[in-house]
Structures are given as structure tokens and as C-alpha cells.
Design a protein around this motif. Structure first.
Motif, PDB file in Angstrom:
ATOM      1  N   MET A 206      12.290  63.615 103.344  1.00  0.00           N
ATOM      2  CA  MET A 206      11.820  64.787 102.566  1.00  0.00           C
ATOM      3  C   MET A 206      13.662  64.944 101.439  1.00  0.00           C
ATOM      4  SD  MET A 206       9.029  65.024 101.822  1.00  0.00           S
ATOM      5  CE  MET A 206       9.633  66.070 100.814  1.00  0.00           C
ATOM      6  N   MET A 207      14.625  64.212 102.539  1.00  0.00           N
ATOM      7  CA  MET A 207      15.739  64.670 102.041  1.00  0.00           C
ATOM      8  C   MET A 207      16.601  62.866 101.438  1.00  0.00           C
ATOM      9  SD  MET A 207      16.905  67.314 103.867  1.00  0.00           S
ATOM     10  CE  MET A 207      15.525  68.348 104.036  1.00  0.00           C
ATOM     11  N   LEU A 208      16.268  61.722 102.037  1.00  0.00           N
ATOM     12  CA  LEU A 208      17.042  61.151 101.818  1.00  0.00           C
ATOM     13  C   LEU A 208      17.187  60.128 100.139  1.00  0.00           C
ATOM     14  CD1 LEU A 208      15.479  58.563 105.246  1.00  0.00           C
ATOM     15  CD2 LEU A 208      17.974  59.021 104.585  1.00  0.00           C
ATOM     16  N   PRO A 209      15.699  60.661  99.296  1.00  0.00           N
ATOM     17  CA  PRO A 209      15.568  60.050  98.265  1.00  0.00           C
ATOM     18  C   PRO A 209      16.199  60.773  97.235  1.00  0.00           C
ATOM     19  CG  PRO A 209      13.037  60.188  99.482  1.00  0.00           C
ATOM     20  CD  PRO A 209      14.264  61.299  99.952  1.00  0.00           C
ATOM     21  N   PHE A 210      16.974  61.634  97.629  1.00  0.00           N
ATOM     22  CA  PHE A 210      18.311  62.627  96.926  1.00  0.00           C
ATOM     23  C   PHE A 210      19.284  62.362  97.713  1.00  0.00           C
ATOM     24  CE2 PHE A 210      14.287  65.466  97.681  1.00  0.00           C
ATOM     25  CZ  PHE A 210      14.314  65.746  96.381  1.00  0.00           C
ATOM     26  N   CYS A 211      19.545  61.770  98.516  1.00  0.00           N
ATOM     27  CA  CYS A 211      20.868  61.090  99.254  1.00  0.00           C
ATOM     28  C   CYS A 211      21.566  60.076  97.892  1.00  0.00           C
ATOM     29  CB  CYS A 211      21.156  61.147 100.695  1.00  0.00           C
ATOM     30  SG  CYS A 211      20.579  61.874 101.632  1.00  0.00           S
ATOM     31  N   ARG A 212      22.646  59.103  98.356  1.00  0.00           N
ATOM     32  CA  ARG A 212      23.613  58.065  97.334  1.00  0.00           C
ATOM     33  C   ARG A 212      22.159  56.744  96.843  1.00  0.00           C
ATOM     34  NH1 ARG A 212      28.824  56.797  98.872  1.00  0.00           N
ATOM     35  NH2 ARG A 212      27.474  55.813 100.646  1.00  0.00           N
ATOM     36  N   ASN A 213      22.241  56.370  96.147  1.00  0.00           N
ATOM     37  CA  ASN A 213      21.430  55.131  95.987  1.00  0.00           C
ATOM     38  C   ASN A 213      21.966  54.149  96.461  1.00  0.00           C
ATOM     39  OD1 ASN A 213      20.388  56.680  93.711  1.00  0.00           O
ATOM     40  ND2 ASN A 213      21.410  57.049  92.357  1.00  0.00           N
ATOM     41  N   GLN A 214      22.142  54.236  98.060  1.00  0.00           N
ATOM     42  CA  GLN A 214      22.184  52.922  99.048  1.00  0.00           C
ATOM     43  C   GLN A 214      21.286  53.415  99.765  1.00  0.00           C
ATOM     44  OE1 GLN A 214      26.465  53.604  98.982  1.00  0.00           O
ATOM     45  NE2 GLN A 214      26.521  51.373  98.634  1.00  0.00           N
ATOM     46  N   PRO A 215      19.743  53.218 100.182  1.00  0.00           N
ATOM     47  CA  PRO A 215      18.558  52.998 100.464  1.00  0.00           C
ATOM     48  C   PRO A 215      19.847  52.863 102.034  1.00  0.00           C
ATOM     49  CG  PRO A 215      17.964  52.756  98.595  1.00  0.00           C
ATOM     50  CD  PRO A 215      19.326  52.101  98.485  1.00  0.00           C
ATOM     51  N   ARG A 216      19.236  51.290 102.082  1.00  0.00           N
ATOM     52  CA  ARG A 216      19.673  50.506 103.169  1.00  0.00           C
ATOM     53  C   ARG A 216      20.511  51.209 103.795  1.00  0.00           C
ATOM     54  NH1 ARG A 216      17.314  46.745 104.713  1.00  0.00           N
ATOM     55  NH2 ARG A 216      15.984  45.470 103.485  1.00  0.00           N
ATOM     56  N   LYS A 217      21.510  51.964 103.306  1.00  0.00           N
ATOM     57  CA  LYS A 217      22.585  52.369 104.219  1.00  0.00           C
ATOM     58  C   LYS A 217      22.636  54.064 104.326  1.00  0.00           C
ATOM     59  CE  LYS A 217      27.595  53.224 103.783  1.00  0.00           C
ATOM     60  NZ  LYS A 217      29.025  53.755 102.986  1.00  0.00           N
ATOM     61  N   ASN A 218      22.007  54.190 104.260  1.00  0.00           N
ATOM     62  CA  ASN A 218      21.164  56.150 104.375  1.00  0.00           C
ATOM     63  C   ASN A 218      20.826  55.032 105.580  1.00  0.00           C
ATOM     64  OD1 ASN A 218      22.528  56.515 102.257  1.00  0.00           O
ATOM     65  ND2 ASN A 218      20.730  57.077 100.330  1.00  0.00           N
ATOM     66  N   VAL A 219      19.691  54.306 105.361  1.00  0.00           N
ATOM     67  CA  VAL A 219      19.065  54.082 107.062  1.00  0.00           C
ATOM     68  C   VAL A 219      19.877  54.389 107.993  1.00  0.00           C
ATOM     69  CG1 VAL A 219      17.422  52.964 107.940  1.00  0.00           C
ATOM     70  CG2 VAL A 219      17.387  53.413 105.837  1.00  0.00           C
ATOM     71  N   LYS A 220      20.960  53.188 107.631  1.00  0.00           N
ATOM     72  CA  LYS A 220      21.736  52.771 108.715  1.00  0.00           C
ATOM     73  C   LYS A 220      22.473  53.702 109.477  1.00  0.00           C
ATOM     74  CE  LYS A 220      24.294  48.779 109.123  1.00  0.00           C
ATOM     75  NZ  LYS A 220      25.401  48.145 108.700  1.00  0.00           N
ATOM     76  N   THR A 221      23.023  54.693 108.143  1.00  0.00           N
ATOM     77  CA  THR A 221      23.642  56.083 108.655  1.00  0.00           C
ATOM     78  C   THR A 221      22.700  56.953 109.796  1.00  0.00           C
ATOM     79  OG1 THR A 221      24.874  55.971 106.592  1.00  0.00           O
ATOM     80  CG2 THR A 221      25.025  57.831 108.000  1.00  0.00           C
ATOM     81  N   ALA A 222      21.592  57.030 109.012  1.00  0.00           N
ATOM     82  CA  ALA A 222      20.091  58.004 109.676  1.00  0.00           C
ATOM     83  C   ALA A 222      20.386  57.561 111.478  1.00  0.00           C
ATOM     84  CB  ALA A 222      19.396  58.216 109.633  1.00  0.00           C
ATOM     85  N   LEU A 223      20.143  56.171 111.485  1.00  0.00           N
ATOM     86  CA  LEU A 223      20.070  55.038 112.748  1.00  0.00           C
ATOM     87  C   LEU A 223      21.383  55.669 113.974  1.00  0.00           C
ATOM     88  CD1 LEU A 223      17.850  52.002 111.652  1.00  0.00           C
ATOM     89  CD2 LEU A 223      17.163  53.958 113.230  1.00  0.00           C
ATOM     90  N   TRP A 224      22.332  55.284 112.910  1.00  0.00           N
ATOM     91  CA  TRP A 224      23.627  55.878 113.519  1.00  0.00           C
ATOM     92  C   TRP A 224      23.008  57.130 114.377  1.00  0.00           C
ATOM     93  CZ3 TRP A 224      26.283  52.586 116.586  1.00  0.00           C
ATOM     94  CH2 TRP A 224      26.794  51.564 115.792  1.00  0.00           C
ATOM     95  N   GLY A 225      23.253  57.997 113.322  1.00  0.00           N
ATOM     96  CA  GLY A 225      22.885  59.434 113.790  1.00  0.00           C
ATOM     97  C   GLY A 225      21.853  59.698 115.267  1.00  0.00           C
ATOM     98  N   ILE A 226      21.136  59.305 114.732  1.00  0.00           N
ATOM     99  CA  ILE A 226      19.561  58.909 115.972  1.00  0.00           C
ATOM    100  C   ILE A 226      21.300  58.667 117.253  1.00  0.00           C
ATOM    101  CG2 ILE A 226      17.170  58.220 117.226  1.00  0.00           C
ATOM    102  CD1 ILE A 226      16.980  58.696 114.178  1.00  0.00           C
TER     103      ILE A 226
END
Lengths: 378, 401
Positions: A206-226
Motif C-alpha cells: 500500500m506504500m511502495l507506489p507512493f515512494c519515488r518513481n524507481q520501483p526496482r530500487k524501492n524493492v531492493k531497499t525493502a529487501l535490504w530492510g527485511i
């Protein structure tokens, strides 16, 4: 299904939000010690792996429709009526999870620190702060998380070093490894650890689409967080075991408190218990914040309301009422949370529906391709 | 940037000023308990005593220098079927609310310990005001109540002395154990290990020891002494170990910090004292053809502390001989401790736990009959001692001429 306004969330802020969300209340609860005993650290390591895989499912969905949140993609894939109803289910699910976390948080606070304070008071204060931050949107929540993250990192590292230096550490308590084979470890990971905390990452769809317009980078960041939060959880569980022992940890309502309270540096640095409470408050805050935000944004999307903030106050009230009525005692609350919710609520909503969505989407796009290919030939 | 840093650091300080919200109490409204005692009352209930710090007295003597007029501590007692019942009933006598977080020790009467520790220990780990590092002692001679009542001239707070005395004697004599709540709970709950707790005894006339007159004697008529180690089985006290046997037990538990061992010097018995400054012990357990073999490996580092005989201490050969004697002596003590424990079927050293850790599968087949197996086990002890110096002299004056 409208296009969202992206908010200014930097990747490091997203990262810290994910870490806090995953650590949440889990860190003080000594994840898995009760079930996997001295192998809880193995279960935790395995859990992160599975958690990362699970998030890849959500990420796949997000990368297919980078502009749509879960409620949006549900309607896109399943069609308006079914998708809309499922979306509503998710909104309520997020609200329920927010209430559950509020309960975890306040009950532990009550048992450990404020025995005479009515839990409704603690809960209301917590909700007020959450509402305030959420009026600033995701940007506010993520920004706050980064400030706290610095504080948390320093505190966590210092206390852990102090425990190792001045606590009575007995590493042999981790033995025997795999006393009863892999079975208890797997049983801890699935479904318990898979759903709590890793499956709860579904709120981030529900949040990722609101983040910066770099979907791949967002996913990568979240994976690192996990990954990072999983390692922190593992370290915590190991410390719980080597300092307090398996038996005491498994019987404790929050083992991390017991572990930290054993730090004694001479006679002047004692009773670092307050660290536990700070960790608990920070974790609880971001967890409730993320879930409430997810619910609010989802509802705004479903009902086509332009300003999601309108939902904040009513939804927070719903959370408070749910919180007050959901369980009679801490034991009932935990029992529901460990035995009923993972199987009948978490699994279908965290794993079942997202997987189904991916399959339906795959089939749909393939038939579409075939149809257009067929049209070309004819 | 500096401004923000300043603001952040200012925000950090309120963390230390949170006080005790939720207890509704300021410090002057709390009766701070310095030690607690548990006895068995005549009617089978528990008799719980608290030594409460007389805060006004402590404050006035600190500033005034010299002894105060009234006693530094007050002891309250009440009975109940559960400990908390007794604690709450005691509030009829105490004007303030009892506060346990600063407790230094809990003393349990031998009678209670013989009946079973499990009955009294839950509250010590469940209550948020209790801490796992709280020292535990068993009252050997005299009741826990009487021991708490004894006033000691050098100590403002006899209760905190309990903890301090235990620490000191464990660290310089090595015949007592600093057991805390965590150790005891560990011993009570885990497979293959039993608790071991030091004893405290009352010596002299306890009636006089309770009044201020005890504080005015250079040789107090009543005083307490930490002595012996109690062996438990299934949470019930079985036997006491004392002296060298107790030191053997401490060595086996790898808790020996510092001690002095007497060894023979030529024909003169016990004429040479070696101070052990470092000790390390490793336990092992194995099954050999269905019979358990317990192994003990010890290493010591020591120095000559007192030599009351003619001996050539500047000769490495002599030192080698002394090292051998030290090894023999320590082996003897350790063996005597193991034998005592085996006779009572109390595995306080955790040989069973060692076996559990190294061979979990085999452990499952024998865990239920571990105590008898342990009592018949073969014991192999290996020791290595190094003596690395002899203080400020090489040869003693006995050797001159």
C-alpha cells in the motif's frame, strides 16, 4: 484506481521504516524461543530467507503495476466487484493488525512498567501520536523512522556490546543444536514466523507506489530492510538464549527485558531495562503507523476520496474500540495470535490471495498475448 | 546543523527524568527492602521477614558523622500461605509501601529448603520488582528472621552486607558460591543440573544482636557467617558441603576466583600456602559401554604466598614439585566434592547437562534415570598447575644457614 501523487520518501527512509516495521514488537518477544528452544536462531535465519522470498511475491505484483497499490491492483486483476470487496477485506485486515499491535504494545507496557495505568490511556496516547504523524503522510512516517533509526542503532549496538562484555554470557546454552531435528524449526518458521513478522510486509504494497518513481530500487531497499531486521532479530534471540538461558526466556512474557536487565557494569550502570521500553515504543509506533496508514490509503482508494486524511480519526477510533474489546487477557490475546490468526487470517491474506493474483494475472496476460497474436495471424 | 544537534541532545535528557510513573509513589513513601527472609511458621505457613531501611536514620548519620540514636534498619515479619499474602499482610505494620527493587539478598530457612525450593521461588522471578541477580542464601543456624535482625557495627545496612559478604568470601576464600535467582531457577528447571546454594549462619546470642548494644562492642556478641554449600535434589536440600570439599565444588563449577591452598613442605605438614589466582575447569561426560564416565580438566595459575619451612624457591625443580603437590591437592578436593554429590545423587555440577549438550540423542534414553546413573559414574580428574612467582622473596629465611 486513480494515479497517486508520489511523496518524497528517500530510500534510506524507506529502509528504516521497513526495519522498524519488521522489528516492531517482535524483538522484545524473543521470536521463536518458545517453540524452537535453543534452535530459535536457526529458525530466525530460516525465517528471513522465507520472508525475503515472500516479499518477492509482493514485489512481483508491485513491479507489474508500479503505480497501483494493492487495492488498485486487486480491482485491476479481479475486476471491479470482486477486487473491490477483497480490497475492503484488506482495509479491515490492516485495521485489525493495527489493533493487535496496539494490544501487544500496551499489554507488555502494563505488565512490565505501568501496572496501575489503565491501558486505554496508554493506547490513546499512542494513537494520538500516530494520527499526528500520519497527517504528514507517508513522508512524515518514513522521515520519523529514519531519525529514530539512528537512535535505535546506537542504543542497540551499545546495549548488545554491554551485554557481551558485562553480562554472564554462556554460549554453551545454544547446544545441543537441533536436539529434536529440523521439525520444530520448520514448524516455527511455518506458519508462525512466515506470517509474523515477515508476511505483514504486505502492508507495504500500500506504500511502495507512493515512494519515488524507481520501483526496482524501492524493492531492493525493502529487501535490504527485511534482511537487516532479520539479522537483528537473530542476534537478539541468540543473546536471550546465551544470557538468560532457554528455559527462562521461553517462559518469559518478554525475554529481551530479562536479558537487558542483567547488564551490570560495576555499581553505576545498572537497570538498562528502559532500553527495552524504548525499543518497544518505537517498534509499536511504526507498526501501528504503517498499518493505519495502509488502511487509510486503501479506504481512500476504494471510496474514491481524494484526501485520505479524512479517514484518520474515524479509523483510529475503530482501532481503539477493537483494541479494547478483542481479548479478555494477555493469554487469550497471545493464544489467538499464535494459533488462530496465522492459519485462518494471515495465510490466506498474506500468501493465498497475492499468489492467486499473480497466477490470474499471468494467465490473463498470456491469453491476451495469444489473442493478439492470433489476431495478427488471421 | 549544530543547532539541531543541540536540540536532539537536549531531548535525550528527559529520558533520565521519567521517575516511577505507575507506582504512584515518591521515594519517601516507599519502604525500601534491603533483604528478605523466608521461614516456616509453626502452623505450616510461610513466615516472611523484610529488613527495611530506616532512611531517616541513614541520612542523619551520614551528615552527622558518628553513630545515630536509632537502629539503621527495621525488620517486619508476617505469615501467609503464599509469600505475597505474607508480604501484603505485613503492610498492617509498615506505614509505607514495601519496595523490593533494591533488595540485596533473600535468605531461605533450611527447613523450607528441605521441604522444597520450588514452593517459594516463583514470586522471585515473576514479579517485576525482583531481579534475577538477587543473591540467594540458606539460613543454616538460626532462622532467616533472626539473621536479618542482627546488626553489624561496620555496616550501615546489614541487608546489603549479606550480598557483599557473600561476594567477598566467594572471591577470596573460594568455599562459598554466589548463587543468584537465575542460577537457582536454572538448576531447578534444567535437565541434568541441580542448584547449589551457600549457607549463612548466626553465631552468638541473637537476642543481643538485635539491639544497638551489638554495635557498641568491638567483638559483637552476635554476628553472621557465610559458610558451606547446600546440595539439592529435585529442589530439596539434601546435604551440606564444607571446607575443602566445598572449595572442590566451587572449582568444579568453574566459579573459583581466588583461594589459598596449603600443601606439605617436605616433612612439615601444610606449611606452604599457594595462592591460586586463576582457575579454569572443563567438565565432560561420556557413555562407555553403558557406563558413564565423567571427566574433569582443571588448570590453575598460582604463586607462593607463605612458606614456613626451609625450601629452595629459586629452583625450578622445587617449583615443579610444588606444582605437582598442588595438582594432587586440588584433585583430592574435587574428587571429594564429586563423591559427596554422587552419594547424595545430586548432580549440582551439571555433568548431565554436559552430556545432554554433547550427545542429545543418548541423553533422551537416560534422562529419567540420570541421578542414579550419575551416582555410579566413574570420575577421571586431570589437573595442571603453574606457579609463576613467590612474592617479594625467593628463599624463605628458614633457608638462610
Amino acid at each position: 484506481m486513480r494515479q497517486h501523487v508520489t511523496e518524497k520518501v528517500q530510500s534510506y527512509q524507506l529502509f528504516s521504516l521497513v526495519v522498524f516495521f519488521e522489528l516492531g514488537t517482535t524483538i522484545v518477544l524473543g521470536n521463536g524461543i518458545h517453540q524452537a528452544r535453543q534452535d530459535a536462531w536457526l529458525a530466525n535465519l530460516l525465517g528471513v530467507g522465507v520472508g525475503l522470498l515472500l516479499f518477492l511475491v509482493y514485489a512481483r505484483l508491485y513491479l507489474r503495476y508500479p503505480a497501483l497499490s494493492l487495492t488498485g491492483s486487486l480491482q485491476k486483476i479481479c475486476g471491479k466487484p470482486v477486487g473491490w470487496i477483497l480490497g475492503l477485506v484488506y482495509v479491515e485486515y490492516f485495521l485489525y493488525l493495527a489493533a493487535r499491535d496496539l494490544k501487544d504494545f500496551t499489554r507488555l507496557l502494563q505488565v512490565g512498567y505501568f501496572p496501575l495505568m489503565p491501558i486505554a490511556v496508554t493506547a490513546s496516547f499512542m494513537l494520538l501520536i500516530v494520527i499526528y504523524v500520519l497527517t504528514k503522510g507517508l513522508e512524515g512516517l518514513a522521515g520519523t523512522s529514519f531519525v529514530f533509526f539512528i537512535f535505535f542503532s546506537v542504543m542497540f549496538c551499545t546495549t548488545d556490546v554491554l551485554i557481551l562484555l558485562f553480562g554472564e554470557v554462556k554460549p554453551e546454552q545454544l547446544q545441543p543444536v537441533l536436539e529434536n531435528g529440523w521439525r520444530p524449526v520448520f514448524q516455527t518458521v511455518f506458519p508462525l514466523m512466515l506470517t509474523f513478522p515477515y508476511g505483514e510486509m504486505i502492508a507495504f504494497t500500500m506504500m511502495l507506489p507512493f515512494c519515488r518513481n524507481q520501483p526496482r530500487k524501492n524493492v531492493k531497499t525493502a529487501l535490504w530492510g527485511i534482511l537487516v531486521s532479520g539479522l537483528v532479530l537473530t542476534v537478539t534471540v541468540i543473546l536471550d538464549i546465551v544470557v538468560s538461558g532457554v528455559d527462562i526466556s521461553a517462559r518469559s512474557s518478554f525475554p529481551y527485558l530479562i536479558t537487558i536487565s542483567q547488564v551490570e557494569v560495576g555499581t553505576f550502570l545498572q537497570r538498562l531495562d528502559v532500553v527495552t521500553i524504548l525499543v518497544l515504543i518505537m517498534g509499536g509506533f511504526f507498526k501501528i503507523g504503517v498499518f493505519l496508514h495502509a488502511a487509510v490509503v486503501g479506504a481512500a482508494d476504494l471510496f474514491g476520496v481524494h484526501n485520505p486524511r479524512k479517514f484518520l480519526l474515524p479509523f483510529a477510533t475503530v482501532v481503539l474500540v477493537t483494541f479494547l474489546t478483542m481479548a479478555e487477557s494477555l493469554m487469550e490475546h497471545i493464544q489467538i495470535g499464535l494459533q488462530i490468526v496465522p492459519k485462518y487470517v494471515h495465510l490466506p491474506l498474506q500468501l493465498g490471495i497475492p499468489l492467486l493474483l499473480l497466477i490470474v494475472d499471468g494467465v490473463k496476460s498470456r491469453t491476451k498475448k495469444q489473442r493478439s497474436a492470433g489476431e495478427n495471424f488471421s | 546543523m549544530i543547532k539541531y544537534g543541540l536540540i536532539l541532545s537536549l531531548l535525550f535528557f528527559p529520558l533520565f527524568m521519567t521517575g516511577c510513573t505507575g507506582y504512584h509513589q515518591d521515594i519517601d513513601q516507599l519502604a525500601i527492602v534491603s533483604a528478605m527472609g523466608v521461614d516456616k511458621a509453626a502452623n505450616g505457613q510461610y513466615r516472611v521477614s523484610f529488613q527495611v531501611i530506616n532512611s531517616s536514620q541513614i541520612a542523619s548519620t551520614k551528615t552527622g558523622g558518628g553513630g545515630g540514636k536509632s537502629v539503621p534498619v527495621v525488620v517486619y515479619t508476617d505469615t501467609g500461605k503464599t509469600l505475597i499474602e505474607a508480604i501484603r499482610k505485613a503492610s498492617q505494620q509498615v506505614t509505607k509501601r514495601l519496595y523490593f527493587s533494591h533488595q540485596q539478598g533473600v535468605i531461605i530457612e533450611e527447613k523450607v529448603a528441605r521441604a522444597g525450593l520450588k514452593d517459594v521461588f516463583d514470586i522471585l522471578e515473576r514479579n517485576i520488582q525482583q531481579r534475577l541477580q538477587l543473591n540467594v542464601l540458606i539460613a543454616r543456624r538460626g532462622t532467616a528472621e533472626d539473621i536479618l535482625k542482627v546488626l553489624i557495627p561496620t555496616e550501615m545496612l546489614p541487608g546489603s552486607r549479606v550480598g557483599e559478604a557473600l561476594k567477598t568470601s566467594s572471591r577470596v576464600l573460594g568455599e562459598t558460591l554466589e548463587s543468584n535467582v537465575r542460577d537457582v531457577v536454572h538448576g531447578l528447571t534444567d535437565d541434568g543440573i541441580e542448584p547449589a546454594i551457600s549457607g549463612i549462619e548466626l553465631i552468638g546470642k541473637d537476642e543481643q544482636g538485635q539491639s544497638m548494644s551489638n554495635l557498641q562492642e568491638s567483638r559483637p556478641v552476635a554476628y553472621t557467617r557465610i559458610n558451606g554449600i547446600a546440595l539439592f535434589r529435585d529442589g530439596k536440600l539434601q546435604k551440606w558441603m564444607e571446607g575443602n570439599t566445598a572449595r572442590g565444588a566451587v572449582t568444579l563449577l568453574d566459579r573459583l576466583k581466588n583461594t589459598v591452598v596449603n600443601i606439605n613442605c617436605g616433612d612439615k605438614k601444610d606449611a606452604l600456602a599457594i595462592e591460586i589466582t586463576h582457575a579454569r575447569t572443563k567438565l565432560g561426560a561420556d557413555m562407555n559401554k553403558g557406563k558413564p564416565v565423567l571427566t574433569v580438566q582443571m588448570a590453575f595459575l598460582g604463586n607462593v604466598y607463605e612458606a614456613d619451612c626451609p625450601i629452595q624457591l629459586n629452583d625450578q625443580e622445587t617449583i615443579d614439585r610444588l606444582q605437582h603437590r598442588l595438582e594432587r591437592e586440588m584433585k583430592r578436593e574435587v574428587l571429594s566434592a564429586v563423591k559427596t554429590a554422587q552419594k547424595e545423587k545430586c548432580d549440582i555440577f551439571g555433568f548431565g547437562e554436559t552430556l545432554h549438550r554433547s550427545q542429545p540423542q543418548r541423553w533422551k534414553t537416560i534422562r529419567n534415570r540420570w541421578n542414579p546413573i550419575f551416582s555410579k559414574a566413574e570420575v577421571r580428574v586431570r589437573a595442571k598447575a603453574i606457579i609463576d612467582h613467590a612474592g617479594l622473596r625467593f628463599d624463605p629465611f628458614w633457608s638462610s644457614k
